[in-house]
Enzyme design. Structure first.
Site, PDB file in Angstrom:
ATOM      1  N   HIS A 131      16.098 -33.073  -3.016  1.00 50.67           N
ATOM      2  CA  HIS A 131      17.812 -31.561  -2.774  1.00 50.67           C
ATOM      3  C   HIS A 131      16.776 -30.037  -1.829  1.00 50.67           C
ATOM      4  O   HIS A 131      15.910 -29.135  -2.569  1.00 50.67           O
ATOM      5  CB  HIS A 131      18.434 -30.759  -3.994  1.00 50.67           C
ATOM      6  CG  HIS A 131      19.440 -30.061  -3.491  1.00 50.67           C
ATOM      7  ND1 HIS A 131      20.411 -30.578  -4.280  1.00 50.67           N
ATOM      8  CD2 HIS A 131      19.786 -29.327  -2.609  1.00 50.67           C
ATOM      9  CE1 HIS A 131      21.770 -29.645  -3.735  1.00 50.67           C
ATOM     10  NE2 HIS A 131      21.209 -28.617  -2.652  1.00 50.67           N
ATOM     11  N   LEU A 132      17.166 -30.152  -0.530  1.00 50.27           N
ATOM     12  CA  LEU A 132      16.511 -28.917   0.409  1.00 50.27           C
ATOM     13  C   LEU A 132      16.819 -27.246  -0.171  1.00 50.27           C
ATOM     14  O   LEU A 132      17.919 -27.256  -0.956  1.00 50.27           O
ATOM     15  CB  LEU A 132      17.195 -28.836   1.825  1.00 50.27           C
ATOM     16  CG  LEU A 132      17.207 -27.569   2.528  1.00 50.27           C
ATOM     17  CD1 LEU A 132      16.691 -28.269   3.829  1.00 50.27           C
ATOM     18  CD2 LEU A 132      17.500 -26.992   2.961  1.00 50.27           C
ATOM     19  N   HIS A 133      16.071 -25.962  -0.679  1.00 54.66           N
ATOM     20  CA  HIS A 133      16.055 -25.293  -0.439  1.00 54.66           C
ATOM     21  C   HIS A 133      14.579 -24.146  -0.487  1.00 54.66           C
ATOM     22  O   HIS A 133      14.040 -24.343   0.299  1.00 54.66           O
ATOM     23  CB  HIS A 133      15.683 -25.286  -2.480  1.00 54.66           C
ATOM     24  CG  HIS A 133      14.208 -25.729  -3.149  1.00 54.66           C
ATOM     25  ND1 HIS A 133      14.275 -26.936  -2.758  1.00 54.66           N
ATOM     26  CD2 HIS A 133      13.316 -25.197  -3.483  1.00 54.66           C
ATOM     27  CE1 HIS A 133      13.289 -27.558  -3.630  1.00 54.66           C
ATOM     28  NE2 HIS A 133      12.671 -26.370  -3.395  1.00 54.66           N
ATOM     29  N   GLN A 134      15.388 -23.532   0.673  1.00 51.52           N
ATOM     30  CA  GLN A 134      14.712 -21.754   0.799  1.00 51.52           C
ATOM     31  C   GLN A 134      14.705 -21.169   0.135  1.00 51.52           C
ATOM     32  O   GLN A 134      14.981 -20.222  -1.001  1.00 51.52           O
ATOM     33  CB  GLN A 134      15.285 -21.454   2.077  1.00 51.52           C
ATOM     34  CG  GLN A 134      14.995 -19.854   2.906  1.00 51.52           C
ATOM     35  CD  GLN A 134      14.321 -19.635   3.270  1.00 51.52           C
ATOM     36  OE1 GLN A 134      13.985 -20.584   4.315  1.00 51.52           O
ATOM     37  NE2 GLN A 134      13.501 -19.103   3.904  1.00 51.52           N
TER      38      GLN A 134
END
Length: 177
Positions: A131-134
């Protein structure tokens, strides 16, 4: 029990001090890794999910294992791993939430700078690669000290819930919980 017996129970003295951080055992042991925590968080209350702000396609939450106080993550609601898989709306909102997070963090805690970034894939250091996260990590002069290097831990000045409350209260246009 003599001193020698106590040393056997506690380990052999080696001249190093110890900084015990038992709460990290949850991370080491894999707790909170059942399912995706970034998919689970939006279903919780903002306080329980450590959510600072919610957008239409993405949201901001505190990192449960922060590098520094105020370390937030900007995540799409959609379970997507790769930046190239984001929609145009998701890219725009993640960028805008990142900008707002920086503004709010400057107002609330006055960092001297920021580290921003995404680790794409486990090999690149993503702890939750699916799950992409910045990352938005506030930085202060002298915030990198001996603890992360020697003690493999970080000292944070306040509880995560208190940090979340301060950031959420300062978030523009945010309604109270």
């Amino acid at each position: 029990m003599g001193v020698e017996d106590a040393a056997d129970l506690a380990g052999t003295p080696d001249g190093f001090g110890r900084l015990w951080v038992p709460h990290r055992m949850a991370y080491i042991g894999g707790e909170n890794k059942d399912g995706c925590p970034f998919c689970r968080a939006p279903g919780l209350s903002d306080a329980d999910g450590l959510i600072v702000a919610r957008g239409t396609t993405a949201f901001v939450l505190l990192n449960l294992y922060p590098y520094n106080g105020g370390h937030v993550l900007v995540c799409p609601y959609r379970h997507v791993a790769d930046y190239t898989e984001l929609t145009t709306d998701e890219v725009a909102e993640i960028a805008e939430l990142t900008r707002t997070a920086m503004t709010v963090l400057r107002e609330v805690s006055g960092p001297a700078g920021f580290n921003l970034g995404m680790n794409q894939g486990a090999i690149a250091g993503a702890g939750i690669a699916a799950h992409l996260h910045q990352h938005v990590v506030p930085r202060w002069a002298g915030d990198a000290n001996f603890l992360p290097i020697v003690g493999q831990t970080r000292a944070l000045p306040e509880l995560l819930a208190d940090t979340r409350d301060r950031l959420a209260a300062a978030w523009p246009g945010r309604e109270d919980d």
